[in-house]
Design a protein around this motif. Structure first.
Motif, mmCIF file in Angstrom:
data_model
loop_
_atom_site.group_PDB
_atom_site.id
_atom_site.type_symbol
_atom_site.label_atom_id
_atom_site.label_comp_id
_atom_site.label_asym_id
_atom_site.label_seq_id
_atom_site.Cartn_x
_atom_site.Cartn_y
_atom_site.Cartn_z
ATOM 1 N N UNK A 7 0.697 -1.187 -0.064
ATOM 2 C CA UNK A 7 -0.169 0.051 -0.048
ATOM 3 C C UNK A 7 0.803 1.215 0.098
ATOM 4 N N UNK A 8 0.477 2.291 -0.652
ATOM 5 C CA UNK A 8 0.990 3.478 -0.585
ATOM 6 C C UNK A 8 0.857 4.270 0.810
ATOM 7 N N UNK A 9 1.678 5.201 0.913
ATOM 8 C CA UNK A 9 1.651 6.118 2.207
ATOM 9 C C UNK A 9 0.441 6.630 2.322
ATOM 10 N N UNK A 10 -0.371 7.128 1.219
ATOM 11 C CA UNK A 10 -1.586 7.789 1.124
ATOM 12 C C UNK A 10 -2.645 6.735 1.579
ATOM 13 N N UNK A 11 -2.788 5.493 1.310
ATOM 14 C CA UNK A 11 -3.530 4.470 1.497
ATOM 15 C C UNK A 11 -3.318 4.003 3.052
ATOM 16 N N UNK A 12 -1.995 4.043 3.323
ATOM 17 C CA UNK A 12 -2.155 3.685 4.831
ATOM 18 C C UNK A 12 -2.366 4.856 5.709
ATOM 19 N N UNK A 13 -2.394 6.000 5.246
ATOM 20 C CA UNK A 13 -2.837 7.256 6.106
ATOM 21 C C UNK A 13 -4.404 7.037 6.314
ATOM 22 N N UNK A 14 -4.950 6.656 5.038
ATOM 23 C CA UNK A 14 -6.412 6.556 5.274
ATOM 24 C C UNK A 14 -6.748 5.645 6.244
ATOM 25 N N UNK A 15 -6.185 4.316 6.094
ATOM 26 C CA UNK A 15 -6.508 3.427 7.239
ATOM 27 C C UNK A 15 -6.383 3.779 8.497
ATOM 28 N N UNK A 230 -6.896 20.375 8.384
ATOM 29 C CA UNK A 230 -5.610 20.337 9.033
ATOM 30 C C UNK A 230 -5.323 18.816 9.839
ATOM 31 N N UNK A 231 -6.229 18.265 10.061
ATOM 32 C CA UNK A 231 -6.046 16.724 10.669
ATOM 33 C C UNK A 231 -5.410 15.751 9.755
ATOM 34 N N UNK A 232 -5.239 15.965 8.226
ATOM 35 C CA UNK A 232 -4.687 15.453 7.288
ATOM 36 C C UNK A 232 -3.196 15.978 6.949
ATOM 37 N N UNK A 245 7.080 9.559 7.596
ATOM 38 C CA UNK A 245 5.899 10.297 7.449
ATOM 39 C C UNK A 245 5.112 10.509 8.797
ATOM 40 N N UNK A 246 5.257 11.656 9.216
ATOM 41 C CA UNK A 246 4.646 11.890 10.571
ATOM 42 C C UNK A 246 3.096 12.415 10.570
ATOM 43 N N UNK A 247 2.131 11.996 10.984
ATOM 44 C CA UNK A 247 0.841 12.260 11.202
ATOM 45 C C UNK A 247 0.007 12.364 12.469
ATOM 46 N N UNK A 248 0.847 12.328 13.545
ATOM 47 C CA UNK A 248 -0.021 12.019 14.947
ATOM 48 C C UNK A 248 -0.185 13.837 15.428
ATOM 49 N N UNK A 249 -1.183 14.142 15.793
ATOM 50 C CA UNK A 249 -1.825 15.338 16.034
ATOM 51 C C UNK A 249 -0.907 16.338 16.825
#
Length: 283
Positions: A7-15, A230-232, A245-249
């Motif tokens: 899976x791409x990073x974008x697909x992983x992010x959705x999950x 902003x959450x994304x 790839x960092x996405x934790x708020x």
């Protein structure tokens, strides 16, 4: 449904975002899986990004988790429905997956903020500069792997130079502007390219001089990519083991603050442009 092997990073992010919704609502994975008519194993695959989710199921999940943030839900639906095969897909199997993920993340961003301490930012590099950087990799890359990396980096520039360019602000340390990754001519052409991007309005560049007081952020290189909400948002940071790839708020909040702190230590855009002109004359 077919499993994704990689899976791409974008697909992983959705999950990951769907898992956050579920956990925030205190719902067990088994319960949500039952609601969606899926097995627990399939639910795990969805949250890992290795299996797709339909718009109908996604909306049902959001409703069950009492998510009332309509902008976030619509943004997640857009990701789930996206079947874009961008130019970066041409490099699948040629370059590491992370290279494709970076290009895709930039393509879907709403703005880009970058801090570059040791190298000129990739989006502003000339082909010769990029080749010199990639050539320094150990073990040394053969030409069959080196050329696609350079080409891929040059094509990434479309996000700031194309028909619908992203707002792009970058803070560059004087060290990155002065270091000669190749020869004098490469450095001259690189500085001219940065000035050209400034003049064309493709990039807002701010410089941190070597003698600037109040700057202790030598380890702060990063790219901050704005999401549709902003959450994304996402932050990309290079590490010894690769690109993170960092996405934790909580981390995003810290890195937003860090960007502004570094920005406060930099020259304004006009003074920065003049600074680069002076460096060019010195060469």
């Amino acid at each position: 449904m077919t499993m994704r092997n990689q899976p791409t990073a974008r697909q992983v992010r959705l999950g990951s975002e769907l898992r956050k919704l579920r956990e925030a609502a205190g719902k067990p994975a088994k319960e949500v899986a039952g609601l969606l008519g899926a097995s627990s194993a399939h639910m795990s695959q969805i949250e890992a990004g290795s299996s797709a989710i339909s718009e109908e199921r996604l909306r049902r999940l959001a409703a069950h988790c009492a998510c009332t943030d309509t902008e976030l839900i619509e943004a997640l639906v857009a990701i789930a429905a996206d079947r874009t095969r961008g130019w970066w897909d041409e490099y699948r199997g040629v370059l590491p997956q992370v290279n494709l993920d970076v290009a895709e993340a930039e393509h879907h961003a709403t703005f880009l903020h970058e801090i570059a301490i040791t190298y000129v930012p990739g989006l502003l590099q000339t082909a010769d500069y990029a080749r010199a950087v990639f050539s320094y990799t150990r073990p040394e890359l053969p030409e069959s792997e080196l050329s696609p990396r350079v080409e891929h980096r040059m094509r990434r520039r479309a996000v700031i130079e194309g028909g619908n360019p992203l707002p792009y602000e970058t803070i560059v340390h004087e060290f990155a502007l002065r270091v000669r990754v190749a020869d004098r001519q490469t450095s001259v052409l690189q500085l001219r390219r940065i000035l050209d991007e400034i003049e064309q309005g493709h990039a807002a560049v701010r410089v941190i001089p070597l003698d600037q007081d109040g700057f202790a952020g030598a380890a702060t290189s990063m790219m901050y990519l704005g999401g549709p909400v902003p959450q994304l948002d996402t932050v990309l940071r290079d590490s010894p083991t690769g690109t993170l790839f960092i996405d934790a708020e909580a981390q995003l909040k810290q890195l937003r603050t860090l960007f502004r702190k570094v920005e406060n230590a930099s020259l304004d855009p006009v003074a920065s442009r003049d600074f680069i002109h002076r460096l060019l004359k010195e060469l």
